[in-house]
Design a protein around this motif. Structure first.
Motif, PDB file in Angstrom:
ATOM      1  N   MET A 253       2.119   3.608  13.765  1.00  0.00           N
ATOM      2  CA  MET A 253       1.932   2.252  13.251  1.00  0.00           C
ATOM      3  C   MET A 253       1.021   1.446  14.173  1.00  0.00           C
ATOM      4  SD  MET A 253       5.678   1.286  11.738  1.00  0.00           S
ATOM      5  CE  MET A 253       6.491   2.353  10.531  1.00  0.00           C
ATOM      6  N   ALA A 254       1.183   1.666  15.484  1.00  0.00           N
ATOM      7  CA  ALA A 254       0.325   0.978  16.450  1.00  0.00           C
ATOM      8  C   ALA A 254      -1.121   1.441  16.298  1.00  0.00           C
ATOM      9  CB  ALA A 254       0.823   1.237  17.865  1.00  0.00           C
ATOM     10  N   LYS A 255      -1.309   2.730  16.035  1.00  0.00           N
ATOM     11  CA  LYS A 255      -2.666   3.250  15.845  1.00  0.00           C
ATOM     12  C   LYS A 255      -3.290   2.678  14.577  1.00  0.00           C
ATOM     13  CE  LYS A 255      -1.887   7.583  18.357  1.00  0.00           C
ATOM     14  NZ  LYS A 255      -1.741   9.057  18.246  1.00  0.00           N
ATOM     15  N   ARG A 256      -2.470   2.539  13.533  1.00  0.00           N
ATOM     16  CA  ARG A 256      -2.967   1.973  12.279  1.00  0.00           C
ATOM     17  C   ARG A 256      -3.429   0.532  12.505  1.00  0.00           C
ATOM     18  NH1 ARG A 256       1.151   2.682   7.636  1.00  0.00           N
ATOM     19  NH2 ARG A 256       2.270   1.012   8.684  1.00  0.00           N
ATOM     20  N   TYR A 257      -2.632  -0.226  13.262  1.00  0.00           N
ATOM     21  CA  TYR A 257      -3.002  -1.616  13.533  1.00  0.00           C
ATOM     22  C   TYR A 257      -4.275  -1.680  14.389  1.00  0.00           C
ATOM     23  CZ  TYR A 257      -2.553  -6.577  14.426  1.00  0.00           C
ATOM     24  OH  TYR A 257      -2.793  -7.925  14.483  1.00  0.00           O
ATOM     25  N   ALA A 258      -4.384  -0.752  15.344  1.00  0.00           N
ATOM     26  CA  ALA A 258      -5.575  -0.725  16.194  1.00  0.00           C
ATOM     27  C   ALA A 258      -6.819  -0.440  15.361  1.00  0.00           C
ATOM     28  CB  ALA A 258      -5.413   0.322  17.287  1.00  0.00           C
ATOM     29  N   LYS A 259      -6.688   0.478  14.399  1.00  0.00           N
ATOM     30  CA  LYS A 259      -7.808   0.787  13.516  1.00  0.00           C
ATOM     31  C   LYS A 259      -8.217  -0.451  12.713  1.00  0.00           C
ATOM     32  CE  LYS A 259     -10.571   3.266  10.811  1.00  0.00           C
ATOM     33  NZ  LYS A 259     -11.892   3.758  11.271  1.00  0.00           N
ATOM     34  N   LEU A 260      -7.246  -1.159  12.179  1.00  0.00           N
ATOM     35  CA  LEU A 260      -7.544  -2.379  11.424  1.00  0.00           C
ATOM     36  C   LEU A 260      -8.180  -3.434  12.315  1.00  0.00           C
ATOM     37  CD1 LEU A 260      -7.423  -4.178   8.925  1.00  0.00           C
ATOM     38  CD2 LEU A 260      -5.082  -4.786   9.563  1.00  0.00           C
ATOM     39  N   SER A 261      -7.696  -3.556  13.537  1.00  0.00           N
ATOM     40  CA  SER A 261      -8.265  -4.548  14.457  1.00  0.00           C
ATOM     41  C   SER A 261      -9.746  -4.289  14.695  1.00  0.00           C
ATOM     42  CB  SER A 261      -7.510  -4.532  15.789  1.00  0.00           C
ATOM     43  OG  SER A 261      -6.180  -4.988  15.619  1.00  0.00           O
ATOM     44  N   ASP A 262     -10.086  -3.012  14.875  1.00  0.00           N
ATOM     45  CA  ASP A 262     -11.494  -2.664  15.089  1.00  0.00           C
ATOM     46  C   ASP A 262     -12.341  -3.003  13.866  1.00  0.00           C
ATOM     47  OD1 ASP A 262     -10.981  -1.757  17.615  1.00  0.00           O
ATOM     48  OD2 ASP A 262     -10.807   0.344  17.052  1.00  0.00           O
ATOM     49  N   GLU A 263     -11.880  -2.540  12.716  1.00  0.00           N
ATOM     50  CA  GLU A 263     -12.638  -2.781  11.484  1.00  0.00           C
ATOM     51  C   GLU A 263     -12.603  -4.264  11.101  1.00  0.00           C
ATOM     52  OE1 GLU A 263     -14.456  -0.680   9.894  1.00  0.00           O
ATOM     53  OE2 GLU A 263     -13.895   1.174  10.896  1.00  0.00           O
ATOM     54  N   GLY A 264     -11.445  -4.881  11.316  1.00  0.00           N
ATOM     55  CA  GLY A 264     -11.288  -6.289  10.964  1.00  0.00           C
ATOM     56  C   GLY A 264     -12.194  -7.195  11.771  1.00  0.00           C
TER      57      GLY A 264
ATOM     58  N   TYR B 160       0.872  -1.178   0.000  1.00  0.00           N
ATOM     59  CA  TYR B 160       0.000   0.000   0.000  1.00  0.00           C
ATOM     60  C   TYR B 160       0.902   1.219   0.000  1.00  0.00           C
ATOM     61  CZ  TYR B 160      -3.332  -3.523   1.555  1.00  0.00           C
ATOM     62  OH  TYR B 160      -4.095  -4.663   1.636  1.00  0.00           O
ATOM     63  N   ALA B 161       0.736   2.072  -1.004  1.00  0.00           N
ATOM     64  CA  ALA B 161       1.645   3.206  -1.178  1.00  0.00           C
ATOM     65  C   ALA B 161       1.554   4.203  -0.039  1.00  0.00           C
ATOM     66  CB  ALA B 161       1.361   3.898  -2.508  1.00  0.00           C
ATOM     67  N   ASN B 162       0.379   4.310   0.575  1.00  0.00           N
ATOM     68  CA  ASN B 162       0.214   5.244   1.680  1.00  0.00           C
ATOM     69  C   ASN B 162      -0.992   4.825   2.520  1.00  0.00           C
ATOM     70  OD1 ASN B 162      -2.196   6.392   0.380  1.00  0.00           O
ATOM     71  ND2 ASN B 162      -0.735   7.360  -1.026  1.00  0.00           N
ATOM     72  N   ASP B 163      -1.182   5.509   3.637  1.00  0.00           N
ATOM     73  CA  ASP B 163      -2.267   5.154   4.554  1.00  0.00           C
ATOM     74  C   ASP B 163      -3.642   5.367   3.931  1.00  0.00           C
ATOM     75  OD1 ASP B 163      -0.574   4.317   6.472  1.00  0.00           O
ATOM     76  OD2 ASP B 163      -1.069   5.836   7.972  1.00  0.00           O
ATOM     77  N   GLU B 164      -3.758   6.375   3.083  1.00  0.00           N
ATOM     78  CA  GLU B 164      -5.050   6.641   2.455  1.00  0.00           C
ATOM     79  C   GLU B 164      -5.515   5.430   1.650  1.00  0.00           C
ATOM     80  OE1 GLU B 164      -7.183   9.787  -0.655  1.00  0.00           O
ATOM     81  OE2 GLU B 164      -5.056   9.993  -0.151  1.00  0.00           O
ATOM     82  N   ILE B 165      -4.606   4.839   0.886  1.00  0.00           N
ATOM     83  CA  ILE B 165      -4.938   3.652   0.098  1.00  0.00           C
ATOM     84  C   ILE B 165      -5.255   2.472   1.019  1.00  0.00           C
ATOM     85  CG2 ILE B 165      -4.007   1.956  -1.529  1.00  0.00           C
ATOM     86  CD1 ILE B 165      -2.427   4.243  -2.808  1.00  0.00           C
ATOM     87  N   PHE B 166      -4.480   2.351   2.098  1.00  0.00           N
ATOM     88  CA  PHE B 166      -4.691   1.277   3.067  1.00  0.00           C
ATOM     89  C   PHE B 166      -6.096   1.362   3.670  1.00  0.00           C
ATOM     90  CE2 PHE B 166      -4.449   0.024   7.607  1.00  0.00           C
ATOM     91  CZ  PHE B 166      -4.173  -1.327   7.461  1.00  0.00           C
ATOM     92  N   TYR B 167      -6.485   2.552   4.123  1.00  0.00           N
ATOM     93  CA  TYR B 167      -7.798   2.710   4.751  1.00  0.00           C
ATOM     94  C   TYR B 167      -8.939   2.520   3.742  1.00  0.00           C
ATOM     95  CZ  TYR B 167      -5.385   4.386   8.915  1.00  0.00           C
ATOM     96  OH  TYR B 167      -4.580   4.465  10.025  1.00  0.00           O
ATOM     97  N   LYS B 168      -8.713   2.931   2.512  1.00  0.00           N
ATOM     98  CA  LYS B 168      -9.722   2.707   1.479  1.00  0.00           C
ATOM     99  C   LYS B 168      -9.912   1.216   1.219  1.00  0.00           C
ATOM    100  CE  LYS B 168      -9.601   7.023  -1.197  1.00  0.00           C
ATOM    101  NZ  LYS B 168      -9.264   7.649  -2.501  1.00  0.00           N
TER     102      LYS B 168
END
Length: 599
Positions: free
Chosen positions: A86-97, A19-27
């Motif tokens: 990075m920890a916040k990004r993983y936490a966001k994925l954990s919630d959505e995941g 993923y080139a950036n966080d925006e693409i990751f979150y999308k």
């Protein structure tokens, strides 16, 4: 140690390939969530082979995309635990995941309730999904109602929290003080201790570092014990809820391995390997002229001054040459790993110790290690590249649902590579001293790490689960006692256990991954046999091995081993591997004597 931002870019992996950036990751998270919702709406009722097959394809697609997301978020944290973003990004994925998992959690229980004829016909017409369906049928008795499965899926981040808690404690909270020895400042942290100080030839420094390192661990033993007890209690409760005979049967079901195979393997290693390793401990003691052999001395290499420095470019050349019997295609993947930055080999603050390879389904593999220009690190790279190439072959030939090999088999491709490299160096040895160094590397690195270190973890883990099965709640004193008892049983009077040896259970995250530690000895057993076929076998032997790598998780681990020519239904292969280890140790002893290298 540099900060991550100060590291040369060429020493890092090209994580942006995913993923080139966080925006693409979150999308992408939103995209997968939409796919999950559509899936849930479309497949609450399946009444034909065509619809069942279509649902399997879409479920597999979602599985692969989720694998990509979790891999990206997870491995990003491993190279820099100091980066809170990075920890916040993983936490966001954990919630959505967890929401996504909850949405599609109905599917597997629903499949288990479909007619046997429909499932059987689908297996016959679409063999790529046969093993997945067979596992659903095996789990049928242990699957819960749709609502219950949905709740458990949504609770996954909470139930998986102990693993993160452990890593946060180990890499985020533990702080070590440097110390001075004869005017020299000795830097102490996880990396320096495990990469350098455990093998430092200066006995005073080595043992002092061991003491200071474990003094820090002891400050966290109660917190760590609480986290670990939560992990094993959760597993026991889920095993009971799902109606498994024991927590062992629950965890082994994930690997598709019989309880008897697990038990016999551990019993055989304790009985037959321990005498060889006690002899090896005495060889180290005699070689270095130690008045006593302690636990802090076991990582000493034999004749380490012989080991040459190997920069990363030279490491690449060694690996390409050593693994060339596996063919041009295999070699092309190895070349790309180096040229296209699949490998993160920097040393920086906040990077976890050890090494691993992740093979996300829709991307190339990613390897993390810390490279210190030693030949032994070349073996580590070859090991991880074994995982990488297996991941490529599997992902290119299997659906995401059956891409992951059983944990029981997964260390086979990596250890086969590692031992193949060592056989390559052994065949190139110019004289007895070089042969001694290679043999010592085989025992001191490959077999000690995979057969001894991880076996002792496995034996400890078995005793812990046995206690949990009896309804016990365990604390730091219990874990320390159990680990010490296993060390005493294995090493007997050949090794004096330093204060702190019992805290070794705090040094690995493997206990948060189910029954993982014991699988290393299984993988290394298979890898030992396969490496012999790679180096000394026929073209058909090597071609057969590549075909096995392509199978991924489309078959159970025992069947995969059988396809590769190794019978793991009994302990014969394990015993033959132990005999091989014994022969190497005997030759090391003879060579040290011949070269007059005993003190």
């Amino acid at each position: 140690m540099k900060k991550r931002s100060e590291v040369d870019l060429k020493e890092t992996w090209k994580i942006e390939d995913m993923y080139a950036n966080d925006e693409i990751f979150y999308k992408e998270i939103e995209n997968v969530k939409k796919k999950a919702l559509d899936f849930s709406n479309n497949y609450k009722k399946i009444d034909s082979k065509e619809k069942l097959y279509k649902s399997l394809k879409e479920y597999s697609d979602i599985t692969g995309l989720m694998d990509d997301l979790y891999t990206f978020a997870g491995i990003s944290m491993e190279v820099d635990t100091t980066d809170e973003s990075m920890a916040k990004r993983y936490a966001k994925l954990s919630d959505e995941g967890s929401d996504i998992s909850g949405i599609i959690s109905f599917y597997e229980p629903y499949l288990s309730r479909l007619s046997e004829n429909l499932l059987e016909e689908t297996k016959n017409e679409h063999p790529e999904f046969a093993y997945f369906i067979e596992n659903i049928e095996k789990k049928k008795a242990h699957l819960l109602g749709d609502e219950t499965e949905a709740v458990l899926a949504k609770l996954a981040p909470t139930l998986d929290a102990p693993y993160k808690n452990y890593n946060d404690m180990r890499y985020g909270d533990m702080e070590f003080d440097n110390f001075t020895y004869n005017g020299e400042e000795i830097v102490l942290n996880h990396n320096t201790f495990e990469e350098y100080l455990e093998t430092d030839l200066r006995t005073d420094i080595r043992r002092e570092a061991f003491k200071r390192y474990h003094d820090v661990l002891r400050k966290y033993e109660n917190a760590d014990a609480s986290v670990y007890n939560t992990q094993i209690t959760n597993e026991k409760r889920e095993a009971d809820i799902r109606g498994y005979e024991s927590v062992f049967h629950f965890l082994l079901a994930r690997q598709d391995v019989d309880f008897d195979i697990y038990e016999n393997q551990l019993d055989t290693i304790m009985e037959k390997l321990a005498p060889h390793m006690r002899k090896y401990a005495n060889i180290i003691k005699k070689h270095y002229g130690l008045s006593e052999m302690t636990y802090a001395d076991l990582k000493l290499g034999i004749d380490p001054s012989y080991e040459i420095e190997v920069d990363i470019d030279k490491a690449r050349d060694y690996i390409l040459d050593g693994l060339s019997p596996l063919g041009e295609e295999y070699g092309s993947y190895l070349k790309k790993a180096f040229s296209d930055r699949w490998i993160d080999y920097s040393q920086n603050i906040g990077k976890r110790t050890g090494a691993f390879c992740a093979s996300p389904y829709n991307s190339h593999p990613y390897i993390m290690t810390t490279y210190n220009n030693s030949m032994s690190q070349v073996m580590t790279l070859a090991h991880e590249l074994g995982h990488a190439c297996q991941g490529i072959y599997t992902n290119d030939n299997q659906e995401a649902l059956v891409a992951d090999m059983s944990m029981y088999f997964v260390e086979s491709p990596s250890t086969a590579n590692e031992i193949t490299m060592e056989r390559y160096l052994l065949n190139r040895a110019k004289d007895k001293r070089e042969r001694l160094w290679v043999l010592s590397t085989m025992i001191g690195k490959t077999y000690y790490h995979n057969f001894v270190t991880h076996f002792l973890e496995a034996s400890f883990q078995r005793d812990v689960y046995r206690a949990i099965e009896k309804g016990e709640s365990l604390g730091a004193n219990d874990f320390n006692r159990i680990f010490r008892e296993n060390l005493e049983k294995f090493w007997a009077d050949s090794v004096k256990l330093n204060d702190g040896s019992e805290l070794t259970w705090m040094r690995q995250p493997h206990y948060y991954m189910g029954l993982y530690p014991y699988t290393y000895s299984a993988g290394l057993t298979i890898g030992t046999v396969i490496s012999d076929k790679i180096v000394n076998g026929s073209d058909s032997d090597r071609e057969k091995w590549i075909e096995v790598l392509k199978m991924g998780g489309s078959k159970g681990p025992i069947d995969l081993a059988k396809e590769a020519g190794v019978d793991m239904t009994n302990t014969k292969a394990v015993e033959e591997t132990i005999d091989f280890i014994g022969l190497i140790i005997d030759e090391i002893d003879s060579l040290l004597d011949e070269l007059d290298m005993y003190k």
